[in-house]
Design an enzyme around this catalytic site. Structure first.
Site, short mmCIF file in Angstrom:
data_model
loop_
_atom_site.label_atom_id
_atom_site.label_comp_id
_atom_site.label_asym_id
_atom_site.label_seq_id
_atom_site.Cartn_x
_atom_site.Cartn_y
_atom_site.Cartn_z
N LYS A 106 8.61 -13.26 2.64
CA LYS A 106 9.81 -13.98 2.15
C LYS A 106 10.70 -14.43 3.30
O LYS A 106 11.32 -15.49 3.23
CB LYS A 106 10.61 -13.12 1.18
N GLY A 188 11.76 6.45 1.74
CA GLY A 188 11.03 5.31 2.29
C GLY A 188 11.35 4.00 1.58
O GLY A 188 10.72 2.98 1.84
N GLU A 191 14.99 1.02 4.95
CA GLU A 191 14.62 1.12 6.36
C GLU A 191 15.69 1.92 7.12
O GLU A 191 16.82 2.06 6.64
CB GLU A 191 14.58 -0.28 6.97
N LYS A 206 15.31 -14.49 -0.96
CA LYS A 206 14.53 -14.72 -2.19
C LYS A 206 15.20 -15.79 -3.06
O LYS A 206 14.52 -16.57 -3.72
CB LYS A 206 14.37 -13.40 -2.95
N GLY A 303 5.46 -2.68 -3.88
CA GLY A 303 4.39 -1.70 -4.08
C GLY A 303 3.05 -2.32 -3.81
O GLY A 303 2.87 -3.54 -3.96
N1 NAP Z 1 5.35 -3.66 0.76
C1 NAP Z 1 5.67 -4.32 -0.32
O1 NAP Z 1 5.77 -3.79 -1.42
C2 NAP Z 1 5.96 -5.80 -0.23
C3 NAP Z 1 6.41 -6.49 -1.37
C4 NAP Z 1 6.61 -7.87 -1.30
C5 NAP Z 1 6.40 -8.55 -0.11
N2 NAP Z 1 6.01 -7.83 0.99
C6 NAP Z 1 5.79 -8.56 2.24
O2 NAP Z 1 4.43 -8.42 2.62
C7 NAP Z 1 4.31 -8.41 4.04
C8 NAP Z 1 3.56 -7.15 4.48
O3 NAP Z 1 4.28 -6.02 4.07
P1 NAP Z 1 3.64 -4.55 4.18
O4 NAP Z 1 4.58 -3.65 3.47
O5 NAP Z 1 2.22 -4.57 3.75
O6 NAP Z 1 3.72 -4.29 5.76
P2 NAP Z 1 3.09 -3.08 6.59
O7 NAP Z 1 2.67 -1.98 5.68
O8 NAP Z 1 4.05 -2.78 7.70
O9 NAP Z 1 1.75 -3.70 7.24
C9 NAP Z 1 1.76 -4.68 8.24
C10 NAP Z 1 0.34 -4.83 8.77
O10 NAP Z 1 0.32 -5.93 9.66
C11 NAP Z 1 -0.27 -5.54 10.91
N3 NAP Z 1 0.48 -6.26 11.96
C12 NAP Z 1 1.81 -6.38 12.08
N4 NAP Z 1 2.11 -7.10 13.17
C13 NAP Z 1 0.94 -7.44 13.75
C14 NAP Z 1 0.58 -8.19 14.90
N5 NAP Z 1 1.51 -8.75 15.68
N6 NAP Z 1 -0.73 -8.36 15.17
C15 NAP Z 1 -1.67 -7.79 14.39
N7 NAP Z 1 -1.41 -7.07 13.26
C16 NAP Z 1 -0.11 -6.91 12.97
C17 NAP Z 1 -0.10 -4.04 11.01
O11 NAP Z 1 -1.16 -3.54 11.80
P3 NAP Z 1 -1.39 -1.95 12.11
O12 NAP Z 1 -1.76 -1.37 10.77
O13 NAP Z 1 -2.50 -1.87 13.08
O14 NAP Z 1 -0.07 -1.44 12.59
C18 NAP Z 1 -0.21 -3.62 9.52
O15 NAP Z 1 -1.56 -3.41 9.17
C19 NAP Z 1 5.75 -8.52 4.58
O16 NAP Z 1 6.05 -9.87 4.83
C20 NAP Z 1 6.59 -8.03 3.42
O17 NAP Z 1 7.90 -8.56 3.43
C21 NAP Z 1 5.78 -6.50 0.96
#
Ligand code: NAP
Length: 428
Positions: A106, A188, A191, A206, A303
């Site tokens: 987002k 969690g 942040e 959003k 999630g």
């Molecule tokens: N979590 C949610 O519920 C949720 C909901 C809606 C939207 N989102 C969006 O979805 C996206 C991902 O969220 P997430 O919660 O899945 O994040 P996350 O758990 O922190 O995962 C990020 C992943 O990206 C990899 N990564 C980050 N920077 C990198 C780089 N420079 N080069 C290579 N790999 C890299 C990390 O690698 P490593 O594992 O090796 O560290 C990790 O596997 C974000 O934009 C977030 O705003 C998330």
């Protein structure tokens, strides 16, 4: 033999893991719907040694983005890394290489959506971002497809799960902001630096995306009137309860005569309003249309599996478009010139909590200031705070934002009055 559609994923965190899981678990259904055998070929990570939630079966991990961006077999790139750079650069490279892109990011879509959409169209690629707003609620496609025939007038959203969790705790357990923030961090949900959530920035991003899809207008983040939840005191929660309201952090985008007003802030919702019952980390988007009237979409805003469901539904749409040869149409094909509504055309009731010297004449002065600005009071509560000061809570009649701002700027000049809270009040 069934055609193959190969996916490259940038990121193997919460959402990336969910996407891998769903593509595998629901492979049969996805292939029936799309006519493609959709599978993951490569996943980009930072650390190859890290333990992963799912087995890396049938695909490889890489730390080299070009392994995915330059792979001619990969036709869809899913960006679930987060942050602006290098995610923006990788998406641009993917689009320029003719790959379709799905993202949950987002921050990126709110800030650089215009640029990415233009590059996607120039390269006849799809760019979808359903998961970027309200994670597991399919709200963007509902607006774009389900409500395509309607003229949307207003979109209100509880689109930040962290603050909704905190406000629910503050209300039901009568706890302070600081106390519930700590719990949200321990669980969690929040942040270590909670600024983006508690100051309303995440919700504002959003609302920029929702405004683009609902009204075809590209509003800058800086033009979203944004207030967070830091200033909400237990007293605000008690008074709201007493007056039969619930305080929620609500994003609002309202169209009026071809212009739009977008804001995020604490709002007093009547207890009977459908959004007043949206609790904990859940999200809801409440849409008012000229024809369909009021509809509400409710569910998990984040999630692993809920968010991944939205991402995979975007992949399915890419696959269907590929079958039909209809890739490259903008997600928001409805476009309109962007115009901001002027403050004298924005009307609402407002709640204010003012601390002032408990001296003869101060209250009279307050009422004079509001009367001069043309702002009438619907409800007033006054109570002593200590021997020298009193708290005055005011709910105004419906007034324009311009009139309210005039009154507030006058109050701010009075050393014996301190405006502690100013929130919108929703009626009906
Ligand atoms: N979590 C949610 O519920 C949720 C909901 C809606 C939207 N989102 C969006 O979805 C996206 C991902 O969220 P997430 O919660 O899945 O994040 P996350 O758990 O922190 O995962 C990020 C992943 O990206 C990899 N990564 C980050 N920077 C990198 C780089 N420079 N080069 C290579 N790999 C890299 C990390 O690698 P490593 O594992 O090796 O560290 C990790 O596997 C974000 O934009 C977030 O705003 C998330």
């Amino acid at each position: 033999m069934e055609a193959k559609l190969k996916v490259g994923i940038l990121g193997f965190g919460t959402v990336g893991s969910g996407v891998i899981h769903i593509l595998e678990e629901h492979a049969e259904k996805i292939s029936q719907i799309t006519g493609y055998q959709v599978s993951v070929k490569k996943v980009l990570v930072r650390d190859l040694e890290k333990n992963r939630r799912y087995e890396t079966k049938g695909f490889s991990l890489t730390t080299e983005p070009t392994d995915i961006l330059d792979d001619p077999e990969i036709s869809v790139v899913v960006e679930v890394m987060g942050s602006i750079e290098p995610a923006r650069e990788y998406i641009l490279q993917a689009l320029k290489a003719g790959k379709h892109v799905v993202t949950a990011n987002k921050d990126l879509i709110a800030l650089h959506g215009d640029e990415l959409i233009a590059v996607a169209q120039a390269n006849k690629c799809d760019l979808f971002y359903e998961a970027s707003v309200a994670g597991g609620i399919p709200i963007l496609r509902t607006i774009v497809n389900g409500l395509a025939a309607d003229k949307i007038q207003k979109v209100m959203g509880i689109v930040n799960g962290t603050t909704n969790f905190m406000l629910t705790k503050m209300k039901t357990e009568k706890r302070t902001y600081e106390d519930v923030l700590k719990e949200a961090q321990d669980l969690g949900f929040a942040e270590a630096d909670p600024t983006s959530d508690v100051d309303g920035i995440d919700a504002a991003r959003k609302m920029v995306i929702l405004t683009r899809l609902a009204f075809g207008m590209n509003v800058d983040l800086a033009d979203v009137d944004t207030v967070g939840i830091r200033g909400i005191a237990p007293r605000d929660m008690e008074v709201a309860e007493q007056l039969k309201y619930v305080i929620k952090l609500v994003g609002t985008a309202e169209e009026k005569n071809g212009s739009v007003a977008v804001s995020v802030g604490p709002v007093l919702l009547p207890k009977y309003h459908p959004m007043a019952g949206v609790n904990n980390e859940n999200n809801a988007v409440f849409v008012t249309g000229a024809a369909a009237g009021e509809t509400m979409y409710y569910g998990p805003g984040a999630g692993e599996l809920p968010t991944a469901t939205s991402v995979v539904s975007d992949i399915i749409t890419v696959a269907k478009n590929s079958k039909l040869g209809t890739n490259g149409n903008a997600f928001n094909s409805y476009q309109h010139d962007t115009k901001q509504t002027s403050p004298d055309e924005i009307f609402s009731k407002y709640y204010m909590r003012i601390v002032m010297d408990d001296k003869t004449g101060t209250f009279l002065k307050l009422t004079q200031i509001f009367a001069e600005a043309g702002v009438g009071f619907d409800k007033i509560l006054q109570e002593p705070l200590d021997d020298y000061t009193a708290t005055v809570v005011v709910v105004t009649h419906v007034t324009s934002k311009a009139q309210l701002e005039q009154a507030i700027s006058r109050v701010e000049l009075e050393p014996q009055m301190q405006m502690q809270a100013k929130y919108q009040v929703v009626e009906g």
